[in-house]
Design a protein around this motif. Sequence first.
Motif, mmCIF file in Angstrom:
data_model
loop_
_atom_site.group_PDB
_atom_site.id
_atom_site.type_symbol
_atom_site.label_atom_id
_atom_site.label_comp_id
_atom_site.label_asym_id
_atom_site.label_seq_id
_atom_site.Cartn_x
_atom_site.Cartn_y
_atom_site.Cartn_z
ATOM 1 N N VAL A 321 0.881 -1.181 -0.171
ATOM 2 C CA VAL A 321 -0.091 0.195 0.134
ATOM 3 C C VAL A 321 0.937 1.179 0.073
ATOM 4 O O VAL A 321 2.014 1.298 0.662
ATOM 5 C CB VAL A 321 -0.921 -0.206 1.148
ATOM 6 N N THR A 322 0.581 2.394 -0.513
ATOM 7 C CA THR A 322 1.333 3.630 -0.529
ATOM 8 C C THR A 322 0.113 4.660 0.162
ATOM 9 O O THR A 322 -0.998 4.176 0.088
ATOM 10 C CB THR A 322 1.446 4.189 -1.998
ATOM 11 N N LEU A 323 0.671 5.507 0.819
ATOM 12 C CA LEU A 323 -0.051 6.578 1.483
ATOM 13 C C LEU A 323 0.403 7.911 0.806
ATOM 14 O O LEU A 323 1.667 8.175 0.689
ATOM 15 C CB LEU A 323 0.331 6.689 2.975
ATOM 16 N N ARG A 324 -0.302 8.816 0.791
ATOM 17 C CA ARG A 324 -0.304 10.191 0.490
ATOM 18 C C ARG A 324 -1.361 11.191 0.946
ATOM 19 O O ARG A 324 -2.261 10.571 1.403
ATOM 20 C CB ARG A 324 0.067 10.478 -1.068
ATOM 21 N N ARG A 325 -0.847 12.441 1.068
ATOM 22 C CA ARG A 325 -1.978 13.682 1.275
ATOM 23 C C ARG A 325 -2.604 14.422 0.130
ATOM 24 O O ARG A 325 -1.944 14.345 -0.868
ATOM 25 C CB ARG A 325 -1.153 14.569 2.323
ATOM 26 N N GLU A 326 -3.685 14.172 0.290
ATOM 27 C CA GLU A 326 -4.511 15.048 -0.907
ATOM 28 C C GLU A 326 -5.305 16.093 -0.131
ATOM 29 O O GLU A 326 -6.383 16.075 0.265
ATOM 30 C CB GLU A 326 -5.374 14.106 -1.919
ATOM 31 N N GLY A 327 -4.455 17.484 0.039
ATOM 32 C CA GLY A 327 -5.397 18.524 0.914
ATOM 33 C C GLY A 327 -5.420 17.850 2.156
ATOM 34 O O GLY A 327 -4.153 17.547 2.810
ATOM 35 N N ASP A 328 -6.381 17.940 2.861
ATOM 36 C CA ASP A 328 -6.630 17.166 4.341
ATOM 37 C C ASP A 328 -6.855 15.956 4.273
ATOM 38 O O ASP A 328 -6.994 15.386 5.472
ATOM 39 C CB ASP A 328 -7.694 18.285 5.023
ATOM 40 N N GLU A 329 -6.786 15.213 3.288
ATOM 41 C CA GLU A 329 -7.340 13.867 3.285
ATOM 42 C C GLU A 329 -5.993 13.212 3.147
ATOM 43 O O GLU A 329 -4.944 13.358 2.450
ATOM 44 C CB GLU A 329 -8.204 13.393 1.841
ATOM 45 N N ALA A 330 -6.059 11.945 3.709
ATOM 46 C CA ALA A 330 -5.229 10.829 3.648
ATOM 47 C C ALA A 330 -5.472 9.668 2.935
ATOM 48 O O ALA A 330 -6.626 9.101 3.152
ATOM 49 C CB ALA A 330 -4.606 10.321 5.280
ATOM 50 N N VAL A 331 -4.854 9.416 1.866
ATOM 51 C CA VAL A 331 -5.311 8.540 0.465
ATOM 52 C C VAL A 331 -4.358 7.595 0.700
ATOM 53 O O VAL A 331 -3.189 7.604 0.529
ATOM 54 C CB VAL A 331 -5.473 9.198 -0.577
ATOM 55 N N ALA A 332 -5.054 6.323 0.633
ATOM 56 C CA ALA A 332 -4.185 4.954 0.665
ATOM 57 C C ALA A 332 -4.431 4.578 -0.839
ATOM 58 O O ALA A 332 -5.749 4.480 -1.290
ATOM 59 C CB ALA A 332 -4.781 4.005 1.671
ATOM 60 N N ARG A 333 -3.599 4.019 -1.424
ATOM 61 C CA ARG A 333 -3.616 3.254 -2.682
ATOM 62 C C ARG A 333 -3.053 1.838 -2.660
ATOM 63 O O ARG A 333 -2.078 1.486 -2.102
ATOM 64 C CB ARG A 333 -3.018 4.135 -3.925
ATOM 65 N N ARG A 334 -3.876 0.790 -3.252
ATOM 66 C CA ARG A 334 -3.758 -0.491 -3.060
ATOM 67 C C ARG A 334 -4.205 -1.041 -4.311
ATOM 68 O O ARG A 334 -5.385 -1.001 -4.448
ATOM 69 C CB ARG A 334 -4.267 -1.140 -1.717
ATOM 70 N N ASP A 335 -3.378 -1.956 -4.923
ATOM 71 C CA ASP A 335 -3.873 -2.733 -6.173
ATOM 72 C C ASP A 335 -4.617 -2.020 -7.008
ATOM 73 O O ASP A 335 -5.865 -2.364 -7.691
ATOM 74 C CB ASP A 335 -4.854 -3.847 -5.625
ATOM 75 N N GLY A 336 -4.040 -0.975 -7.256
ATOM 76 C CA GLY A 336 -4.675 0.252 -8.307
ATOM 77 C C GLY A 336 -6.135 1.077 -7.765
ATOM 78 O O GLY A 336 -6.567 1.547 -8.754
ATOM 79 N N ALA A 337 -6.414 0.615 -6.833
ATOM 80 C CA ALA A 337 -7.608 1.380 -6.191
ATOM 81 C C ALA A 337 -7.235 2.378 -5.035
ATOM 82 O O ALA A 337 -6.349 2.031 -4.119
ATOM 83 C CB ALA A 337 -8.686 0.319 -5.839
ATOM 84 N N GLU A 338 -8.069 3.435 -4.868
ATOM 85 C CA GLU A 338 -7.816 4.411 -3.768
ATOM 86 C C GLU A 338 -8.842 4.362 -2.942
ATOM 87 O O GLU A 338 -9.997 4.282 -3.203
ATOM 88 C CB GLU A 338 -7.462 5.668 -4.452
ATOM 89 N N ALA A 339 -8.684 4.664 -1.517
ATOM 90 C CA ALA A 339 -9.497 4.927 -0.529
ATOM 91 C C ALA A 339 -8.969 5.666 0.350
ATOM 92 O O ALA A 339 -7.653 5.576 0.584
ATOM 93 C CB ALA A 339 -9.902 3.337 -0.143
ATOM 94 N N PRO A 340 -9.944 6.167 1.461
ATOM 95 C CA PRO A 340 -9.416 6.733 2.724
ATOM 96 C C PRO A 340 -8.730 5.747 3.460
ATOM 97 O O PRO A 340 -9.163 4.441 3.458
ATOM 98 C CB PRO A 340 -10.769 7.416 3.468
ATOM 99 N N VAL A 341 -7.787 6.180 4.226
ATOM 100 C CA VAL A 341 -7.129 5.364 5.160
ATOM 101 C C VAL A 341 -7.778 4.694 6.099
ATOM 102 O O VAL A 341 -7.518 3.348 6.773
ATOM 103 C CB VAL A 341 -5.880 6.136 5.761
ATOM 104 N N GLU A 342 -9.135 5.139 6.494
ATOM 105 C CA GLU A 342 -10.028 4.434 7.314
ATOM 106 C C GLU A 342 -10.456 3.322 6.804
ATOM 107 O O GLU A 342 -10.725 2.226 7.785
ATOM 108 C CB GLU A 342 -11.160 5.327 7.537
ATOM 109 N N LYS A 343 -10.137 2.849 5.711
ATOM 110 C CA LYS A 343 -10.671 1.578 4.847
ATOM 111 C C LYS A 343 -9.753 0.625 5.113
ATOM 112 O O LYS A 343 -10.020 -0.520 4.525
ATOM 113 C CB LYS A 343 -11.075 1.576 3.508
#
Length: 439
Positions: A321-343
């Motif tokens: 998984v990768t993690l990055r910030r998009e504004g105030d959001e923390a975004v996780a990307r995994r297997d080509g799909a993105e979701a909030p880190v809460e997922k």
Amino acid sequence: MQKKLVLIVVDGLTPAAFERAVESERAPALSFLGEHGDYREATSVFPSLTPVCLTSIATGAGPGVHHIPSLVWWNRQERRIVEYGSSFAALRAAGLTQGLLDPIFNMNARHLAAEAVTIYEALEDAGLVAGAVNITCYRGRHRYLPTVPGLSRAAYGPQRFFFYGLFESDRTGAPFAVRSRRAGSVDAYAAAVGRWLVTRDGFDFLAFYLSGYDFASHAGGPDGPESDQALEQVDAAIRALLDAAGGPDEFLERYAVVLLSDHGQTSVERAARLEEPFADLEGQVVVTASNRAGQVYLLPGARVDPAELARRLDGFAAVDVTLRREGDEAVARRDGAEAPVEKLEHPDAAWRARSALANPNAGELLVSAAEGWELADLGGRHHVGGGSHGSLVAGDSLVPLVTVGLGADVRRITDVAPAVLAHFGVAVPESMEALTGVG
């Protein structure tokens, strides 16, 4: 009046290894503490690498507060790589002299945020005596010069301060710490110092750090024979404390205890270089990786953004998984799909990810390795065939935690420092995160 307290940190000890030790006659000290204390699993921080984890324990805060981002990272202000000791080859690649100065001096004096209060500073400001043996986050109020002739750069530690024999607040007669690490000389040094301190009841709080188990687990894996031997050496070091008080029961009459690890450990079967997917971006990015975590930094003038960096790792087998910030959001990307880190289903993932991303020294993209994979360090070294840690996965992230005589509900390694301060009736600084809460 509250009992004095000993914090025992066993680097890399997994819950499974601790549970085996408690059931085994080969680890009587660990068994005794396990039988007389409250045991649970706790979560580490991300990345689950020793400098980040030990600093989180000592400051009661995650990397978003204390600013230590990883084992290796890019210093934007100085435009250089900071390497705390992934391997000798990595230190040499980063610059050997600087590589020695950074973990010994600069991590505490320059890299650790001034606003982050260490447990030693908080306790001694309240009039108590704090001690630290070998733990790499040691910042305190007292000035020490090295014991090595010709070195004049000072360090600041607690009143009782022992750092691998390089800094010593007292003459204890302890043996040379780094004589033979594989044979357990580092933990033997800690045991000798700890015995000296307990015999004299020379502290109110003692951070007692043992690194030998992690060293052995890297070499042979968390379940290998080297780890079993190292666990016996760990137990002997802890037993030295108990014996110095007159025995296990007498020790617990005098001291409360917190025993935990800083991170877990998982087996490594394959290694990859995180630099490969970014090879065409020379001059635009800096990639830092070690063990099972990595970071990608954008340089001024880069023509890519963090989202593009994350997409480049789609299909890269070494990355979970990768993690990055998009504004105030923390975004996780995994297997080509993105979701909030809460997922994310990893232990305590949302808090750990947000704290890591809030660190001003972190990269624009954070990388957590897939099960069984390690990311080679600057020198190309890895631990294939052994063990490693650093990622968000449960095996890297869950640690055993035992408390004896401490009433707090400790669930994260960052809960330890505020719980200890509360034990002594010392006000918890604002920089420390409330128990099981987000600071």
